[in-house]
Scaffold this motif. Structure first.
Motif, short mmCIF file in Angstrom:
data_model
loop_
_atom_site.label_atom_id
_atom_site.label_comp_id
_atom_site.label_asym_id
_atom_site.label_seq_id
_atom_site.Cartn_x
_atom_site.Cartn_y
_atom_site.Cartn_z
N LEU A 1 -18.45 -4.36 -48.45
CA LEU A 1 -19.10 -3.51 -49.44
C LEU A 1 -19.68 -2.26 -48.80
O LEU A 1 -19.58 -1.15 -49.37
N LEU A 2 -20.27 -2.39 -47.62
CA LEU A 2 -20.85 -1.23 -46.93
C LEU A 2 -19.76 -0.24 -46.55
O LEU A 2 -19.94 0.98 -46.73
N VAL A 3 -18.62 -0.74 -46.06
CA VAL A 3 -17.51 0.15 -45.69
C VAL A 3 -16.96 0.86 -46.92
O VAL A 3 -16.69 2.07 -46.90
N VAL A 4 -16.81 0.12 -48.03
CA VAL A 4 -16.30 0.72 -49.26
C VAL A 4 -17.28 1.77 -49.79
O VAL A 4 -16.88 2.85 -50.23
N SER A 5 -18.59 1.46 -49.73
CA SER A 5 -19.61 2.41 -50.19
C SER A 5 -19.54 3.71 -49.39
O SER A 5 -19.63 4.80 -49.95
N ALA A 6 -19.39 3.57 -48.07
CA ALA A 6 -19.27 4.76 -47.23
C ALA A 6 -18.01 5.54 -47.55
O ALA A 6 -18.01 6.78 -47.60
N GLY A 7 -16.91 4.83 -47.81
CA GLY A 7 -15.67 5.51 -48.17
C GLY A 7 -15.78 6.27 -49.47
O GLY A 7 -15.29 7.41 -49.58
N VAL A 8 -16.44 5.68 -50.46
CA VAL A 8 -16.66 6.36 -51.74
C VAL A 8 -17.52 7.61 -51.53
O VAL A 8 -17.24 8.68 -52.09
N ALA A 9 -18.57 7.48 -50.73
CA ALA A 9 -19.46 8.62 -50.48
C ALA A 9 -18.72 9.76 -49.80
O ALA A 9 -18.96 10.94 -50.09
N LEU A 10 -17.81 9.43 -48.89
CA LEU A 10 -17.06 10.46 -48.17
C LEU A 10 -16.03 11.14 -49.06
O LEU A 10 -15.74 12.33 -48.90
N SER A 11 -15.49 10.41 -50.02
CA SER A 11 -14.40 10.99 -50.82
C SER A 11 -14.89 11.76 -52.04
O SER A 11 -14.24 12.71 -52.48
N GLN A 12 -16.06 11.37 -52.59
CA GLN A 12 -16.51 11.95 -53.85
C GLN A 12 -17.42 13.15 -53.63
O GLN A 12 -18.19 13.20 -52.67
N GLY A 13 -17.34 14.12 -54.56
CA GLY A 13 -18.17 15.31 -54.49
C GLY A 13 -17.53 16.45 -55.24
O GLY A 13 -16.61 16.26 -56.05
N ALA A 14 -18.00 17.65 -54.99
CA ALA A 14 -17.43 18.83 -55.64
C ALA A 14 -15.94 18.96 -55.34
O ALA A 14 -15.16 19.44 -56.16
N VAL A 15 -15.56 18.51 -54.15
CA VAL A 15 -14.15 18.49 -53.74
C VAL A 15 -13.76 17.04 -53.48
O VAL A 15 -14.39 16.36 -52.66
N TYR A 16 -12.77 16.54 -54.21
CA TYR A 16 -12.30 15.17 -53.97
C TYR A 16 -11.44 15.16 -52.71
O TYR A 16 -10.54 15.98 -52.54
N ILE A 17 -11.72 14.22 -51.83
CA ILE A 17 -10.99 14.12 -50.57
C ILE A 17 -10.35 12.74 -50.49
O ILE A 17 -11.04 11.72 -50.68
N THR A 18 -9.08 12.68 -50.23
CA THR A 18 -8.35 11.41 -50.20
C THR A 18 -8.69 10.64 -48.93
O THR A 18 -9.20 11.19 -47.94
N LEU A 19 -8.36 9.35 -48.95
CA LEU A 19 -8.60 8.50 -47.77
C LEU A 19 -7.79 9.00 -46.56
O LEU A 19 -8.26 8.92 -45.42
N GLN A 20 -6.59 9.50 -46.83
CA GLN A 20 -5.77 10.02 -45.73
C GLN A 20 -6.43 11.24 -45.09
O GLN A 20 -6.47 11.39 -43.87
N GLU A 21 -6.99 12.11 -45.93
CA GLU A 21 -7.68 13.29 -45.41
C GLU A 21 -8.95 12.89 -44.65
O GLU A 21 -9.30 13.53 -43.65
N ILE A 22 -9.62 11.85 -45.12
CA ILE A 22 -10.80 11.36 -44.39
C ILE A 22 -10.39 10.85 -43.02
O ILE A 22 -11.04 11.14 -42.01
N GLN A 23 -9.30 10.09 -42.99
CA GLN A 23 -8.81 9.58 -41.70
C GLN A 23 -8.42 10.72 -40.78
O GLN A 23 -8.72 10.69 -39.57
N ASP A 24 -7.75 11.73 -41.31
CA ASP A 24 -7.37 12.89 -40.49
C ASP A 24 -8.60 13.59 -39.93
O ASP A 24 -8.62 14.01 -38.77
N ALA A 25 -9.64 13.71 -40.76
CA ALA A 25 -10.87 14.36 -40.31
C ALA A 25 -11.52 13.57 -39.18
O ALA A 25 -11.97 14.15 -38.18
#
Length: 335
Positions: free
Chosen positions: A27-51
């Motif tokens: 749940l903590l990992v999923v929560s962090a993933g949601v926080a990283l992807s959501q916002g004014a600019v939607y960022i995909t999981l692949q883009e998060i991994q690339d970053a």
């Protein structure tokens, strides 16, 4: 035969609780993933991994410079406040104990606000000053509530009195330095806007040292739940243990306040929720509170940040919306 059967039941219960802890990690990992992807600019999981792998695009810069430090900060603040709340509930024998409700966060808050608006050149001292303020508030509450032992109702009343007194001091500071009110008001509500890696570096050592230190005292916390007489009969120095654990809770709360402001109700909601799903044994309850605290604050900040976009609400407002009904429910049930 009964002993062997009892051992088997205990192993089964422990296995179930370990599975719950594993679920809370997910749940903590999923929560962090949601926080990283959501916002004014939607960022995909692949883009998060690339970053995270060192990408150089615009979205990678958003992740590494804005969302990742903010997400880590929400996790650490949630862990600290939830751990502090769980410890205070055992130490003060009060299911309603929470750093914010009983005034410990207010003690940290007035110290932080004093430095912020009176001597801003010493801003690097906010955390130690907040710790001293939190510790003094806890000491005052403990002294006021002590009368042939600690009673839950006296803790609440003493906490309300101390918190009101400190609140008057905060109001006086804001009136005397009205030109600097805006920053202090945002800090009082509690939130994570404009937080950066410097804030993560500030809270990280307190989170690691404080949480690990408290985890060493899970046995002591379980014994405290049995009552002072039984604890003394088992050879525990009750008052010394209380002082040590209260100081640890104050440090965890103060470090969270110093970077996120007066974020309330985390220490109340999370330990009770963890208790419902994993039981009252602090060997499991404390790790569960740590993990669930990080998830709750991270998700709360994400909702507060995205629900009314482009307007961003402080996470403290969302936590209050959740926390006040929860507190009233517990207060009605306990009294």
């Amino acid at each position: 035969m009964k002993y062997i059967h009892g051992q088997g039941i205990e192993r089964s219960i422990s296995k179930r609780k370990m599975l719950i802890l594993a679920g809370l990690i997910v749940l903590l990992v999923v929560s962090a993933g949601v926080a990283l992807s959501q916002g004014a600019v939607y960022i995909t999981l692949q883009e998060i991994q690339d970053a995270l792998n060192g990408g150089k695009g615009a979205n990678s810069q958003i992740i590494m410079n804005i969302r990742l430090p903010r997400t880590l900060l929400t996790v650490f603040v949630g862990m600290n406040l939830a751990t502090a709340g769980a410890v205070l509930q055992a130490v003060m024998k009060n299911p309603l104990a929470d750093p914010h409700i009983i005034g410990i966060s207010s003690g940290a808050g007035i110290a932080g606000i004093f430095i912020m608006i009176v001597v801003p050149q010493f801003s690097f001292l906010i955390t130690p000053a907040a710790f001293i303020g939190a510790l003094l508030a806890a000491l005052c509450i403990y002294i006021l509530a002590w009368k042939n032992g600690i009673r839950p109702l006296r803790i609440i009343l003493a906490g309300v009195a101390v918190s009101s007194f400190i609140g008057a001091g905060i109001s006086a500071l804001l009136i005397l330095y009205s030109d600097k009110v805006h920053g202090a008001l945002m800090w009082m509500v509690g939130g994570f806007a404009a937080r950066s890696w410097s804030h993560v570096e500030l809270i990280l050592p307190y989170t690691v040292a404080g949480v690990l230190f408290v985890l060493l005292f899970t046995r002591h916390l379980n014994i405290l739940l049995l009552g002072d007489e039984i604890a003394r009969g088992l050879g525990m120095n009750v008052e010394r243990t209380r002082i040590i654990l209260t100081a640890a809770a104050a440090l965890l709360a103060a470090s969270a306040v110093s970077v996120a402001g007066l974020l309330g109700f985390v220490g109340l909601i999370v330990p009770h929720t963890a208790r419902l799903i994993i039981g009252s044994d602090y060997r499991f309850l404390l790790p569960a509170s740590v993990l669930l605290g990080g998830s709750v604050v991270t998700l709360s900040d994400t909702v507060a940040r995205c629900a009314f976009a482009p307007i961003e609400l402080p996470a403290g407002i969302f936590m209050a919306i959740l926390g006040v009904p929860f507190f009233l429910f517990l207060l009605r049930r306990e009294l």
